[in-house]
Design a protein around this motif. Structure first.
Motif, PDB file in Angstrom:
ATOM      1  N   TYR A  20       3.922   7.699  -9.517  1.00  0.00           N
ATOM      2  CA  TYR A  20       2.483   8.223 -10.377  1.00  0.00           C
ATOM      3  C   TYR A  20       2.845   8.060 -11.519  1.00  0.00           C
ATOM      4  O   TYR A  20       1.454   8.332 -11.950  1.00  0.00           O
ATOM      5  CB  TYR A  20       2.154   9.651  -9.658  1.00  0.00           C
ATOM      6  CG  TYR A  20       1.599   9.608  -8.217  1.00  0.00           C
ATOM      7  CD1 TYR A  20       0.731   9.453  -7.540  1.00  0.00           C
ATOM      8  CD2 TYR A  20       2.860   9.362  -6.729  1.00  0.00           C
ATOM      9  CE1 TYR A  20      -0.087   9.275  -7.092  1.00  0.00           C
ATOM     10  CE2 TYR A  20       2.609   9.370  -5.426  1.00  0.00           C
ATOM     11  CZ  TYR A  20       0.891   9.195  -5.148  1.00  0.00           C
ATOM     12  OH  TYR A  20       0.641   9.157  -3.750  1.00  0.00           O
TER      13      TYR A  20
ATOM     14  N   ILE B 269     -10.651   5.981  -4.325  1.00  0.00           N
ATOM     15  CA  ILE B 269     -10.702   6.158  -2.847  1.00  0.00           C
ATOM     16  C   ILE B 269     -11.171   7.384  -2.683  1.00  0.00           C
ATOM     17  O   ILE B 269     -12.256   7.652  -1.565  1.00  0.00           O
ATOM     18  CB  ILE B 269      -9.529   5.918  -2.667  1.00  0.00           C
ATOM     19  CG1 ILE B 269      -8.421   5.239  -2.641  1.00  0.00           C
ATOM     20  CG2 ILE B 269      -8.577   6.717  -0.962  1.00  0.00           C
ATOM     21  CD1 ILE B 269      -6.738   5.149  -2.904  1.00  0.00           C
ATOM     22  N   HIS B 270     -11.093   7.724  -4.334  1.00  0.00           N
ATOM     23  CA  HIS B 270     -10.998   9.740  -3.612  1.00  0.00           C
ATOM     24  C   HIS B 270     -12.834  10.503  -4.122  1.00  0.00           C
ATOM     25  O   HIS B 270     -12.984  11.549  -4.233  1.00  0.00           O
ATOM     26  CB  HIS B 270      -9.775  10.697  -3.968  1.00  0.00           C
ATOM     27  CG  HIS B 270      -8.649  10.506  -2.894  1.00  0.00           C
ATOM     28  ND1 HIS B 270      -8.786  10.956  -1.791  1.00  0.00           N
ATOM     29  CD2 HIS B 270      -7.651   9.908  -3.537  1.00  0.00           C
ATOM     30  CE1 HIS B 270      -7.650  10.253  -1.464  1.00  0.00           C
ATOM     31  NE2 HIS B 270      -6.951  10.070  -2.394  1.00  0.00           N
TER      32      HIS B 270
ATOM     33  N   CYS C 176       1.774   7.678   0.483  1.00  0.00           N
ATOM     34  CA  CYS C 176       0.373   6.326   0.370  1.00  0.00           C
ATOM     35  C   CYS C 176      -0.563   7.312  -0.371  1.00  0.00           C
ATOM     36  O   CYS C 176      -0.867   8.258  -0.319  1.00  0.00           O
ATOM     37  CB  CYS C 176      -0.136   6.089   1.690  1.00  0.00           C
ATOM     38  SG  CYS C 176      -2.341   4.985   1.755  1.00  0.00           S
ATOM     39  N   PRO C 177      -1.570   7.074  -0.997  1.00  0.00           N
ATOM     40  CA  PRO C 177      -2.506   7.555  -2.630  1.00  0.00           C
ATOM     41  C   PRO C 177      -3.321   7.797  -1.754  1.00  0.00           C
ATOM     42  O   PRO C 177      -4.014   8.312  -2.158  1.00  0.00           O
ATOM     43  CB  PRO C 177      -2.749   6.493  -3.129  1.00  0.00           C
ATOM     44  CG  PRO C 177      -1.682   5.083  -3.452  1.00  0.00           C
ATOM     45  CD  PRO C 177      -1.096   5.206  -2.155  1.00  0.00           C
ATOM     46  N   THR C 178      -3.439   7.568  -0.638  1.00  0.00           N
ATOM     47  CA  THR C 178      -5.321   7.829  -0.147  1.00  0.00           C
ATOM     48  C   THR C 178      -4.692   9.401   0.813  1.00  0.00           C
ATOM     49  O   THR C 178      -5.483   9.879   1.798  1.00  0.00           O
ATOM     50  CB  THR C 178      -4.843   7.165   1.930  1.00  0.00           C
ATOM     51  OG1 THR C 178      -4.370   6.696   2.346  1.00  0.00           O
ATOM     52  CG2 THR C 178      -5.156   5.483   1.010  1.00  0.00           C
ATOM     53  N   ASN C 179      -3.567   9.399   0.370  1.00  0.00           N
ATOM     54  CA  ASN C 179      -3.430  10.797   0.880  1.00  0.00           C
ATOM     55  C   ASN C 179      -2.826  11.928   0.500  1.00  0.00           C
ATOM     56  O   ASN C 179      -2.732  13.218   0.460  1.00  0.00           O
ATOM     57  CB  ASN C 179      -1.694  11.146   2.112  1.00  0.00           C
ATOM     58  CG  ASN C 179      -2.049  10.366   3.566  1.00  0.00           C
ATOM     59  OD1 ASN C 179      -3.261  10.835   4.338  1.00  0.00           O
ATOM     60  ND2 ASN C 179      -0.805   9.853   3.520  1.00  0.00           N
ATOM     61  N   VAL C 180      -3.174  11.793  -1.465  1.00  0.00           N
ATOM     62  CA  VAL C 180      -1.973  12.076  -2.651  1.00  0.00           C
ATOM     63  C   VAL C 180      -3.016  13.977  -2.477  1.00  0.00           C
ATOM     64  O   VAL C 180      -4.842  13.750  -2.250  1.00  0.00           O
ATOM     65  CB  VAL C 180      -1.888  11.580  -3.942  1.00  0.00           C
ATOM     66  CG1 VAL C 180      -3.595  11.330  -4.504  1.00  0.00           C
ATOM     67  CG2 VAL C 180      -1.057  12.074  -4.648  1.00  0.00           C
TER      68      VAL C 180
ATOM     69  N   LEU D 217      -7.260   5.858  -7.738  1.00  0.00           N
ATOM     70  CA  LEU D 217      -7.552   6.608  -6.633  1.00  0.00           C
ATOM     71  C   LEU D 217      -9.119   8.151  -7.162  1.00  0.00           C
ATOM     72  O   LEU D 217      -9.155   8.035  -6.353  1.00  0.00           O
ATOM     73  CB  LEU D 217      -6.663   8.842  -7.990  1.00  0.00           C
ATOM     74  CG  LEU D 217      -4.936   8.063  -7.028  1.00  0.00           C
ATOM     75  CD1 LEU D 217      -4.597   9.121  -7.917  1.00  0.00           C
ATOM     76  CD2 LEU D 217      -5.132   8.397  -6.355  1.00  0.00           C
TER      77      LEU D 217
ATOM     78  N   GLY E  84       1.032  -1.434  -0.153  1.00  0.00           N
ATOM     79  CA  GLY E  84       0.067  -0.265   0.173  1.00  0.00           C
ATOM     80  C   GLY E  84       0.826   1.485   0.228  1.00  0.00           C
ATOM     81  O   GLY E  84       0.687   2.454  -0.305  1.00  0.00           O
TER      82      GLY E  84
END
Lengths: 153, 355
Positions: free
Chosen positions: A82, A96-97, B166-170, A93, A74
């Protein structure tokens, strides 16, 4: 309360909203929660896509991280990941977002033009590689170039 | 830096002041940032971590228009001091124990700004405020971020924003957390309902210090989960809206308690003070629960005399590392429970609260 998947303390309490007003509660530690969230994000992102071309073997040329390593831990290896794994990361992404395009502040320094930004990213990647290869002469030149590009802003 | 000098201070997040402080304990915003040309911390060699630490330290020392931040290497600290910093919310448990190699934290004497170095990301900038103060905290952290960015090249991507391990914070790299004291919703069992409505809108609820039981002292942290695709202002407005709802529910539940069972609540609070002032062994969990009742009692005017800051002081001083520093002794679990009870007895006697 202990994590339901390992022995660490549970720090995240996830409530999954199921159909028919039902709920599923999970109590997990940070690490297991991340894995869980990735797994469910992956499921959603994977829908419709074939599993023919598994990207797990892809490698970032700057830091040497394999995509499969990211999938297991993770954690990404370096900023260039990226771009190296862009195709794989965008759906992740989005799940998640809910979005994969940054809105918000950016650094004040540094090149504003797209071409220069690209050149800067490229020079940084080269520099990281030069250092790994212990090519210090090239590294010194790249450092100067990066400094010049950064100070434009 | 002599950490023991912090012992008698409350630290910004426990000052007990600020807007909505009858329910909101503190507001915290953190930004995750990384240097552009080095691998993320987990993949950096010890030498690279040393280089990162050096560069960030220099930027912190020279930064303009920020509070003066003193740097402390965590790698060289004894375990007790690390736990002390965790209890004061200046560093994460990960930075204290799970990570290795060069790493540390810089913070100001008020403990309102801190910068962790070589946590999961190279920099974790944090601003704390007592009470509900999302806008003020953002103004401060935005300035600190700019001041550091003037001297450091951050990893930034035109499409993905600030790049994180971590991509959860990008994206924005922003996590805003508001710590709430919700005892009345706990008593009326409405708390579950509130959590469910929050989870549907992508907000995370967790206990204090992210630790074990979710009802530890009725303290909860609400924070945003999404960091990409929305700007900082939008993220803060969304949190603010939810906090307003939580505030409204909690206050309504408190008024209902007063109306329907004032006597019983008064009794519960008096018993809590009684136990705190007379126990000879007490765990930190029980202390947190009892202090929660006392805190509620203060805000409902069920007891006089005690200012809310006293509860905060008892709360922080009764934690493991603080207790050991106060007594000047290394204590195991049993000994800690005895020392904690003794500390609470003495303090409450001094305050004359146990009449």
């Amino acid at each position: 309360m202990k994590c339901q998947r390992c022995s660490k303390p549970a720090t995240l309490h996830i409530t999954e909203v199921l159909p028919h007003d039902k709920f599923d509660e999970l109590h997990l530690c940070e690490e297991c929660a991340k894995k869980y969230l990735y797994a469910s994000a992956g499921k959603k992102a994977g829908k419709g896509g074939g599993e023919m071309d598994d990207p797990g073997g892809k490698v970032c040329e700057a830091c040497g991280l394999k995509f499969v390593e990211f999938r297991n831990s993770g954690r990404l290896g370096c900023p260039h990941d990226y771009d190296s794994f862009r195709d794989e990361l965008v759906p992740l992404l989005e799940s998640i977002h809910g979005d994969a395009k940054h809105a918000g502040k950016g650094p004040r320094r540094g090149p504003k033009g797209k071409a220069d930004q690209h050149e800067l990213a490229h020079a940084r990647r080269q520099l990281q590689k030069a250092i790994t290869d212990e090519d210090y002469e090239a590294a010194a030149k790249l450092r100067d170039k990066i400094k010049r590009l950064e100070d434009q802003g | 830096m002599n950490l023991d000098s912090l012992l008698q201070n409350l630290g910004e997040w426990l000052r007990g002041t600020g807007a909505e402080s009858d329910v909101v304990v503190s507001t915290r915003i953190r930004l995750a940032r990384n240097l552009a040309d080095v691998p993320f911390t987990t993949r950096a060699s010890p030498a690279q971590k040393g280089e990162i630490e050096g560069r960030v330290r220099e930027a912190i020392a020279r930064a303009d228009h920020t509070p003066k931040l003193d740097y402390l290497s965590v790698a060289g600290l004894p375990p007790l001091d690390r736990l002390f910093l965790v209890e004061r919310q200046l560093i994460s448990r990960e930075l204290a124990n799970a990570l290795d190699g060069p790493r540390g934290v810089a913070f100001d004497p008020r403990e309102s700004v801190s910068v962790m170095v070589n946590e999961e990301d190279h920099l974790r900038i944090q601003v704390m405020r007592s009470g509900l103060a999302l806008d003020e905290a953002w103004d401060t952290i935005d300035k600190v971020d700019d001041a550091l960015e003037a001297r450091l090249s951050y990893a930034y991507h035109e499409r993905f924003g600030y790049l994180t391990a971590c991509p959860t914070n990008v994206g924005t790299g922003l996590r805003a957390s508001v710590m709430l004291h919700l005892p009345a919703l706990g008593i009326t069992k409405e708390i579950e309902k509130l959590f469910r409505s929050l989870q549907k809108i992508n907000l995370v609820v967790r206990g204090l210090y992210g630790e074990g039981s979710r009802a530890s002292g009725d303290l909860y942290q609400i924070s945003n989960q999404v960091t990409l695709g929305k700007d900082e202002h939008t993220l803060l407005v969304e949190i603010r809206e939810v906090i307003d709802v939580a505030l409204k529910y909690e206050r309504r539940a408190r008024q209902a308690l007063l109306k329907e069972r004032r006597q019983a609540e008064q009794d519960r609070v008096a018993r809590a003070i009684g136990t705190l002032g007379s126990a000879t062994m007490i765990t930190s969990e029980e202390t947190m629960e009892l202090l929660s009742a006392v805190r509620l009692g203060i805000h409902l005017n069920l007891i006089g005399d005690l200012p809310p800051t006293t509860v905060n002081q008892l709360f922080i001083h009764s934690q493991a590392a603080h207790l050991q520093k106060l007594t000047g002794q290394v204590l195991d679990g049993e000994e800690r429970n005895a020392a904690r009870a003794k500390y609470l007895r003495n303090r409450l006697r001094d305050l004359g609260a146990n009449k």
